[in-house]
Each structure stands twice: as C-alpha cells, then as structure tokens.
Design a protein around this motif. Structure first.
Motif, PDB file in Angstrom:
ATOM      1  N   LEU A   1       0.834  -1.211   0.000  1.00 31.57           N
ATOM      2  CA  LEU A   1       0.000   0.000   0.000  1.00 31.57           C
ATOM      3  C   LEU A   1       0.870   1.262   0.000  1.00 31.57           C
ATOM      4  O   LEU A   1       0.653   2.178  -0.799  1.00 31.57           O
ATOM      5  CB  LEU A   1      -0.916  -0.007   1.234  1.00 31.57           C
ATOM      6  CG  LEU A   1      -1.726   1.257   1.478  1.00 31.57           C
ATOM      7  CD1 LEU A   1      -2.861   1.375   0.484  1.00 31.57           C
ATOM      8  CD2 LEU A   1      -2.309   1.272   2.881  1.00 31.57           C
ATOM      9  N   ILE A   2       1.881   1.280   0.880  1.00 25.38           N
ATOM     10  CA  ILE A   2       2.753   2.457   0.976  1.00 25.38           C
ATOM     11  C   ILE A   2       3.540   2.665  -0.323  1.00 25.38           C
ATOM     12  O   ILE A   2       3.727   3.792  -0.770  1.00 25.38           O
ATOM     13  CB  ILE A   2       3.677   2.332   2.212  1.00 25.38           C
ATOM     14  CG1 ILE A   2       2.794   2.515   3.466  1.00 25.38           C
ATOM     15  CG2 ILE A   2       4.792   3.373   2.209  1.00 25.38           C
ATOM     16  CD1 ILE A   2       3.447   2.196   4.760  1.00 25.38           C
ATOM     17  N   ASP A   3       3.915   1.572  -0.940  1.00 23.88           N
ATOM     18  CA  ASP A   3       4.699   1.678  -2.181  1.00 23.88           C
ATOM     19  C   ASP A   3       3.892   2.249  -3.340  1.00 23.88           C
ATOM     20  O   ASP A   3       4.414   3.009  -4.163  1.00 23.88           O
ATOM     21  CB  ASP A   3       5.241   0.292  -2.589  1.00 23.88           C
ATOM     22  CG  ASP A   3       6.363  -0.152  -1.654  1.00 23.88           C
ATOM     23  OD1 ASP A   3       6.897   0.729  -0.948  1.00 23.88           O
ATOM     24  OD2 ASP A   3       6.670  -1.367  -1.611  1.00 23.88           O
TER      25      ASP A   3
ATOM     26  N   GLU B   1      -2.511   4.029  12.459  1.00 24.52           N
ATOM     27  CA  GLU B   1      -1.073   4.264  12.236  1.00 24.52           C
ATOM     28  C   GLU B   1      -0.758   4.263  10.748  1.00 24.52           C
ATOM     29  O   GLU B   1       0.018   5.086  10.259  1.00 24.52           O
ATOM     30  CB  GLU B   1      -0.249   3.198  12.952  1.00 24.52           C
ATOM     31  CG  GLU B   1      -0.061   3.533  14.425  1.00 24.52           C
ATOM     32  CD  GLU B   1       0.776   2.500  15.143  1.00 24.52           C
ATOM     33  OE1 GLU B   1       1.494   1.729  14.473  1.00 24.52           O
ATOM     34  OE2 GLU B   1       0.687   2.450  16.381  1.00 24.52           O
ATOM     35  N   LEU B   2      -1.393   3.323  10.056  1.00 24.68           N
ATOM     36  CA  LEU B   2      -1.182   3.224   8.612  1.00 24.68           C
ATOM     37  C   LEU B   2      -1.661   4.511   7.928  1.00 24.68           C
ATOM     38  O   LEU B   2      -0.975   5.074   7.067  1.00 24.68           O
ATOM     39  CB  LEU B   2      -1.940   2.010   8.067  1.00 24.68           C
ATOM     40  CG  LEU B   2      -1.748   1.675   6.598  1.00 24.68           C
ATOM     41  CD1 LEU B   2      -0.294   1.390   6.277  1.00 24.68           C
ATOM     42  CD2 LEU B   2      -2.587   0.456   6.217  1.00 24.68           C
ATOM     43  N   GLY B   3      -2.821   4.974   8.359  1.00 25.95           N
ATOM     44  CA  GLY B   3      -3.378   6.220   7.807  1.00 25.95           C
ATOM     45  C   GLY B   3      -2.467   7.399   8.078  1.00 25.95           C
ATOM     46  O   GLY B   3      -2.257   8.240   7.193  1.00 25.95           O
TER      47      GLY B   3
ATOM     48  N   LYS C   1      -7.676  12.369  12.900  1.00 25.13           N
ATOM     49  CA  LYS C   1      -6.249  12.736  12.925  1.00 25.13           C
ATOM     50  C   LYS C   1      -5.605  12.546  11.551  1.00 25.13           C
ATOM     51  O   LYS C   1      -4.645  13.200  11.200  1.00 25.13           O
ATOM     52  CB  LYS C   1      -5.507  11.846  13.935  1.00 25.13           C
ATOM     53  CG  LYS C   1      -5.923  12.029  15.369  1.00 25.13           C
ATOM     54  CD  LYS C   1      -5.188  10.991  16.208  1.00 25.13           C
ATOM     55  CE  LYS C   1      -5.861  10.797  17.550  1.00 25.13           C
ATOM     56  NZ  LYS C   1      -5.381   9.585  18.217  1.00 25.13           N
ATOM     57  N   ILE C   2      -6.146  11.593  10.810  1.00 25.57           N
ATOM     58  CA  ILE C   2      -5.565  11.269   9.502  1.00 25.57           C
ATOM     59  C   ILE C   2      -5.906  12.336   8.463  1.00 25.57           C
ATOM     60  O   ILE C   2      -5.322  12.396   7.408  1.00 25.57           O
ATOM     61  CB  ILE C   2      -6.061   9.869   9.045  1.00 25.57           C
ATOM     62  CG1 ILE C   2      -5.661   8.839  10.087  1.00 25.57           C
ATOM     63  CG2 ILE C   2      -5.528   9.478   7.696  1.00 25.57           C
ATOM     64  CD1 ILE C   2      -6.347   7.502   9.922  1.00 25.57           C
ATOM     65  N   ASN C   3      -6.823  13.189   8.829  1.00 24.01           N
ATOM     66  CA  ASN C   3      -7.290  14.231   7.930  1.00 24.01           C
ATOM     67  C   ASN C   3      -7.956  13.615   6.701  1.00 24.01           C
ATOM     68  O   ASN C   3      -7.697  14.015   5.557  1.00 24.01           O
ATOM     69  CB  ASN C   3      -6.119  15.131   7.534  1.00 24.01           C
ATOM     70  CG  ASN C   3      -6.593  16.460   7.013  1.00 24.01           C
ATOM     71  OD1 ASN C   3      -7.727  16.850   7.270  1.00 24.01           O
ATOM     72  ND2 ASN C   3      -5.752  17.146   6.274  1.00 24.01           N
ATOM     73  N   ALA C   4      -8.756  12.618   6.982  1.00 21.32           N
ATOM     74  CA  ALA C   4      -9.447  11.944   5.887  1.00 21.32           C
ATOM     75  C   ALA C   4     -10.541  12.840   5.318  1.00 21.32           C
ATOM     76  O   ALA C   4     -11.043  13.719   5.998  1.00 21.32           O
ATOM     77  CB  ALA C   4     -10.068  10.659   6.413  1.00 21.32           C
ATOM     78  N   LYS C   5     -10.889  12.595   4.072  1.00 24.82           N
ATOM     79  CA  LYS C   5     -11.906  13.422   3.403  1.00 24.82           C
ATOM     80  C   LYS C   5     -13.312  13.060   3.862  1.00 24.82           C
ATOM     81  O   LYS C   5     -14.158  13.916   4.023  1.00 24.82           O
ATOM     82  CB  LYS C   5     -11.800  13.263   1.879  1.00 24.82           C
ATOM     83  CG  LYS C   5     -10.664  14.036   1.275  1.00 24.82           C
ATOM     84  CD  LYS C   5     -10.993  15.515   1.216  1.00 24.82           C
ATOM     85  CE  LYS C   5      -9.726  16.324   1.005  1.00 24.82           C
ATOM     86  NZ  LYS C   5      -9.921  17.752   1.205  1.00 24.82           N
ATOM     87  N   ARG C   6     -13.550  11.757   4.041  1.00 23.53           N
ATOM     88  CA  ARG C   6     -14.872  11.313   4.475  1.00 23.53           C
ATOM     89  C   ARG C   6     -14.750  10.120   5.428  1.00 23.53           C
ATOM     90  O   ARG C   6     -13.728   9.434   5.427  1.00 23.53           O
ATOM     91  CB  ARG C   6     -15.747  10.901   3.277  1.00 23.53           C
ATOM     92  CG  ARG C   6     -16.169  12.043   2.366  1.00 23.53           C
ATOM     93  CD  ARG C   6     -17.160  12.964   3.044  1.00 23.53           C
ATOM     94  NE  ARG C   6     -17.578  14.025   2.164  1.00 23.53           N
ATOM     95  CZ  ARG C   6     -16.983  15.194   2.046  1.00 23.53           C
ATOM     96  NH1 ARG C   6     -15.893  15.462   2.746  1.00 23.53           N
ATOM     97  NH2 ARG C   6     -17.445  16.123   1.237  1.00 23.53           N
TER      98      ARG C   6
END
Lengths: 410, 233
Positions: B42-44, B65-67, B94-99
C-alpha cells in the motif's frame, strides 16, 4: 367673559376620565353617557354660584350623582374616586395658583372674566388630567403586583389634607400658620413612611413574582427532562424488545438447522442495531437529545441518520440557541425526507471547523415543498454573526444546508 | 479515476465495491478499483491512486497508524475512512481523511458524501500553461491569491513562489470565474481554499498572510465563501 361653564365642563370631564380608569360603565352607550354628562355639567353651572358650605355639598352631590348614573360600582368606590378627584383637583389648583401668583404678581386671578383666570383654569385642568393619568397608571401597576389595597395608603396624606382643607376653605394663607406646620410635617413623615413601606412591599412582590416565574420555568424544564427520559426509556425498551425478538428467532433457526435463514436474521439484526445505534449515539449531547426526542418520528418514517461531529465546542453559544438551530434544521430535514421516497430518506449531519469558521451542515433529500424556517434561524444567527447557505444538487436530488458561525469569544 | 481499497473483510469489501461501481456508473466517470491487503504494498503504490478506502480495524495492522503514515507521505491520494464503530472515527480525524463511513455503507449516503470529493479530485489537475510566467503547468489549487499592484498581477503560489504578470486582474477574474476564487478587494483575488478567518477588515490566510477586505465586497465575499464550502466538507 365668564369662564364658569368651561371650568365646570373641564372639571366634570376630568372626573369622568378618573371614573373610567377606576370604575366600569353602568351602560356602555356613548349617547346615554354623553347626555348624563351634559345634564350634570349644566346642573353644576346653574347651582354653583356662591362659595359656601351648602354649595360645596350641592357640587359634591352632583359629582356623586354623575358617578352613580354613569358608572356601576360599590358606594365606597364612588366615594374613593370622588375623594381622589377632589384631592387632585384641589392640589393642582393650589399649585397652579401659587405659580401664577409668582409669575404674574399683579394679575387679577380672582376675577372670573380675566385672561389670567382662563389661563389658570386651563393649566390646572391639564395638571389634574396628568395627575389622574398617573394615578390610573399606578392602579394598573398595582393590580399587576396585587398590592392595590396597600397602595391605597399612599392616599392617606392627600385625604387628610382634603379633610383639613375643608376647615380652611377659601383662605389658603392659613396653611402657613405656624401652629399647623408641625401637624403638616408629621403627616408628611407618616405619609413618607407609608410610601416607603409600599415601595418595600412592591419590591417584595416583584421578587416573589420573579421567583414564581423561575419556579414555573424550572417546573417546565423538569417536565421536558421527564419527557426526554421517558422517550429514552421507550427507545431503549423498543430496541431491547427488538433484539430479544431476534434472539428468539436466531435460537429457533439454530435449533432447526436453518443456516441460510440464520445468516439473513443475523444480517437483519446487525442492520437494525447499527441503525438504532447511529440514531442515538453522536458525539454531540444536544444532537443526541434532539434525535432522541424525535426518535418516534424518525423511526416510523424509516429515516436514516448519519452524523459526523468533528467539532463540538459550541460554548460560545447559548444552549437554547444551539438547540433551536439544530432543531430547525433537523425538522426541515425530516419533513423533506417524509416527502421523498423511502430509499432516499437519508440525513447526514456534520459539524467541522475550517480555519476559524465553525460549520454545521445538513444533507438531506431535496423536495420542492420542503421549507426551512429561515426567519427563525436568521434571528439566532444574527446574534452570533452567523450565515446560512443552501445548495441543491439536482443530479443526486439532495439539498445541502450549511451554517457558518464564528467563535466571537476567542 | 484509480481507486484502492484496503479492507480484509470480504463482505465489507463487496459492499464498498458495489457502492463505488454504482456511483461511477451513474456519473459516467471511468474508474479502476484495486484491492490491497498488504501494508508495504500500500505504501509503495499509494501515489498511483486518487482515492483510498481505508478500513480502520484491520486484522494485524493498526489502521490509524497506517493512515497517519500515508498522511505524512503527503501523497495526492485522498483517504476515505471506513469503520464498524463510530467511536473509531474520532481517531480517524487525525488522519485528515476526506470522508468517514460506517459499515455497511448505504448507497444513497455514499453518493451524497462522495459526490463533492470525486468532483474535487477530477478538478485537481485543472490549471493553465503560460510559459512567460512559469515553465510548468500552474494548477488552480496551488494559487493562494493574486494581487494587482503597480499595474502588474502577482500570483502567489502555495509553495511561496510569486509570479509576476502584466495581465490586469480582470484577466484572472475571467479565467478563474468557475473556480473557487473570490474578490475581497478590487486589487485581490483569493482562493477560498486558503481562507483561514474572515475578520472585519481583513482576511487571514492559512499561510498567515492578511488580505484587505473592503466594506463593499465583504457581504458578497462571505456568502460566496460559505457557498464554496458545500463542496469541501
């Protein structure tokens, strides 16, 4: 020119005005009352010629007769109004006469045809009228605070004065007699004490009045709390009842090895529990309360509520104002949902802080007949320099209502 | 549009896929859905995607943590959080997700919530070329504000660069009329995205700069700013 008729007309007019303020009309017929007024006015002009005891008695009788024929009340009230009128009339005449004598020391005020007499008559009548208005107002206020009986004591001093004056009629100079002065002072002190007492009682009454108001408000709030608790109980009861029903169903399906049905039932149960949980659990206490209070309406109309409360610091707003804003928006959303088909009945509520802007957003299915109480909202928003914005997404058929607020306390 | 789903539960995965497919089919926007269940992978590959649906409660992996890792990478990929419990969503902020979505996702709710996100993603590459100004494409989203000063327009970009142009402000007003820009003053054009606070006489931007707000434009600017937020939150 003789101003007797004018003087009597004004005097009776003032008595009528005072009577109207304190008593009720015997018959509310304008022409009848006007006729009685005219008759008594003529009688006063004809019979009031010389200043002596007999004439005074006649004038007082005419006044009493006028009050009796025009108004309907007890004999004490007639006497009270008459006495009050005499006090007012006498003191204002005395006061105006002294003032005129001071301004025009050489004017012939005693002469009934002089200009000074006309001037004095008009001014004293006007003063009496103002005094009557004040007394009527005092009476209205005293009725509000239920202290009318106590307030009557404030008239003790003027009443004593009128009795006292009946002995010194036509010779006002005697008032300044040194022997009478201590009596006058004592009466004044007594009267002032009574007025102070009345003030004290009035303040006490006002305090009690507000305490009563406060108690009523507390009782109302208690009832609202009770209603909410009751609503909460009903909600929880319904939820538990539903879960119990599903548990029984699950157990039965398990016993009968109906695994496909079991899976469907588990899915239904999780769906119901999720919906209920979503409905009653938000991060906002006010929203929880509001949703709970409208639970029945939301549940029966199969409305799905989603909440994303990212910002919940509304301490700069009065609790009642915030509740009102959310309630108005929620009402509009529910009403609009009711007008839409079942699958569209979805309300999303969000609060977020963007920079220094605090935003409340309601997303719900649009309907041309759905309306928001913008006047009610604007009244509250103006206090917090807030603004409202609406946008309709025609492709998806939903309406976004957004309120922006600024925390002015920071 | 390239979409990545990071989800370990097959039922939830199906639910998310269905919602995405239904939405994109109704809007006629091309889309590709990929599924990932490996953290490193995912990170890659995150930079290759426009949208990530991230489940917070993953088996062995801590979704928060992943987020946070992805958020720190400052990738252009927008994160959408999905969770079984609302309480976890608070961490998701905290992740500043959009939704944020609670599972199972309702299609109607998905359409309403995702519409503005998708439209914003589609617009994120909008911009213009002007080689006299800048050797690369100037993205509208990167313009903080434009100031007309000394008969020149100065374009202030998010990275701090200031581009100078001889065009009058009128030119920029016409160019950006369909974008999220407003005019707080006759010499300024501001991107609403960077407005931090609207004061009585100034606008505070997220980069701490202050732009004058004229009395004449105040009401209209505030209202248009509020209207622009419909597509943001």
């Amino acid at each position: 020119m003789n101003y007797v008729f004018l003087s009597k007309f004004l005097s009776l007019g003032i008595l009528a005005y005072l009577g109207k303020g304190f008593l009720s009309f015997r018959k509310n017929e304008f022409y009848r009352n006007l006729l009685i007024f005219q008759i008594h006015c003529i009688l006063l002009c004809l019979l009031n010629r010389e200043f002596n005891i007999l004439n005074i008695m006649i004038v007082l009788s005419i006044y009493l007769a006028y009050l009796f024929f025009t108004f309907s009340s007890s004999k004490y009230n007639y006497l009270f109004v008459l006495l009050l009128y005499l006090v007012i009339s006498f003191t204002s005449t005395l006061m105006i006469e002294s003032i005129i004598r001071l301004i025009f020391p050489f004017g012939n005020i005693v002469n009934e045809t002089s200009g000074y007499q006309l001037f004095a008559t008009l001014i004293s009548s006007f003063t009496s009228l103002v005094a009557c208005k004040i007394y009527i107002r005092i009476k209205e206020i005293s009725q509000c605070f239920n202290i009318s009986n106590i307030l009557l004591f404030t008239f003790v001093y003027p009443l004593i004065i009128i009795v006292f004056m009946s002995f010194v009629y036509n010779d006002y100079i005697k008032i300044t007699n040194e022997m009478l002065l201590p009596v006058m002072c004592s009466i004044l002190i007594f009267s002032n004490i009574i007025i102070l007492f009345v003030f004290y009682k009035s303040i006490k009454e006002i305090e009690l009045h507000y305490r009563l108001k406060d108690s009523i408000e507390k009782e109302r709030l208690l009832n609202v709390k009770y209603e909410l608790l009751n609503q909460n109980y009903k909600t929880n009861f319904k939820l538990l009842h539903n879960i119990l029903h599903y548990c029984k169903k699950l157990s039965l399906q398990n016993q009968n090895n109906e695994y496909d049905d079991l899976s469907t039932t588990i899915h239904e149960l999780s769906d119901i529990t999720f919906k209920e949980f979503e409905l009653i659990h938000t991060n906002s206490l006010i929203l929880n309360t509001l949703l709970n209070s409208k639970y029945e309406e939301i549940y029966t109309n199969k409305i799905m509520i989603n909440t994303t409360i990212q910002y919940n610091e509304f301490s700069f707003m009065k609790l009642s104002d915030l509740t009102e804003v959310l309630s108005l928006l929620l009402n509009a959303a529910i009403e609009s949902c009711k007008l839409n088909e079942l699958k569209k009945r979805n309300v999303t509520i969000k609060t977020i802080k963007i920079g220094q802007q605090i935003v409340i957003q309601f997303l719900y299915p649009d309907h041309p007949d759905s309306k928001i109480d913008k006047v009610g909202l604007s009244n509250i928003l103006d206090t917090y320099k807030g603004m409202i914005s609406e946008e309709v997404n025609k492709e998806l058929g939903f309406r976004s209502v957004m309120i922006i607020l600024k925390n002015s306390s920071r | 549009m390239k979409i990545l789903i990071f989800e370990d539960d097959p039922n939830d995965l199906e639910n998310i896929e269905t919602c995405i497919s239904n939405y994109f089919q109704s809007t006629n926007i091309d889309f590709i859905i990929d599924i990932c269940q490996n953290e490193n992978m995912l990170i890659d590959c995150i930079d290759n995607y426009d949208l990530l649906f991230l489940d917070i409660e993953l088996g062995d992996v801590n979704g928060i943590e992943l987020g946070l890792k992805i958020a720190n990478m400052k990738s252009n990929c927008e994160i959408i959080i999905v969770s079984n419990y609302k309480d976890y969503l608070i961490d998701g902020y905290k992740i500043n997700a959009k939704r944020y979505f609670i599972k199972p996702i309702n299609q109607m709710s998905f359409n309403v919530e995702m519409d503005s996100v998708i439209k914003n993603i589609c617009k994120k590459n909008d911009g213009f070329y002007d080689y006299n100004l800048y050797p690369m494409k100037i993205y509208f989203k990167d313009i903080v504000y434009i100031e007309f000063v000394n008969r020149k327009s100065e374009i202030h970009l998010e990275n701090g660069k200031v581009l100078s142009s001889s065009y009058p402000l009128k030119h920029w007003t016409n160019l950006l009329k369909n974008e999220s820009f407003g005019q707080p003053h006759r010499s300024y054009l501001v991107n609403y995205k960077y407005v931090y606070a609207i004061e009585n006489q100034n606008i505070q931007l997220s980069n701490d700069e202050k732009i004058p707000l004229s009395r004449l434009n105040r009401k209209v600017f505030k209202q248009l700013f509020l209207n622009s937020l419909h597509s943001v939150i």
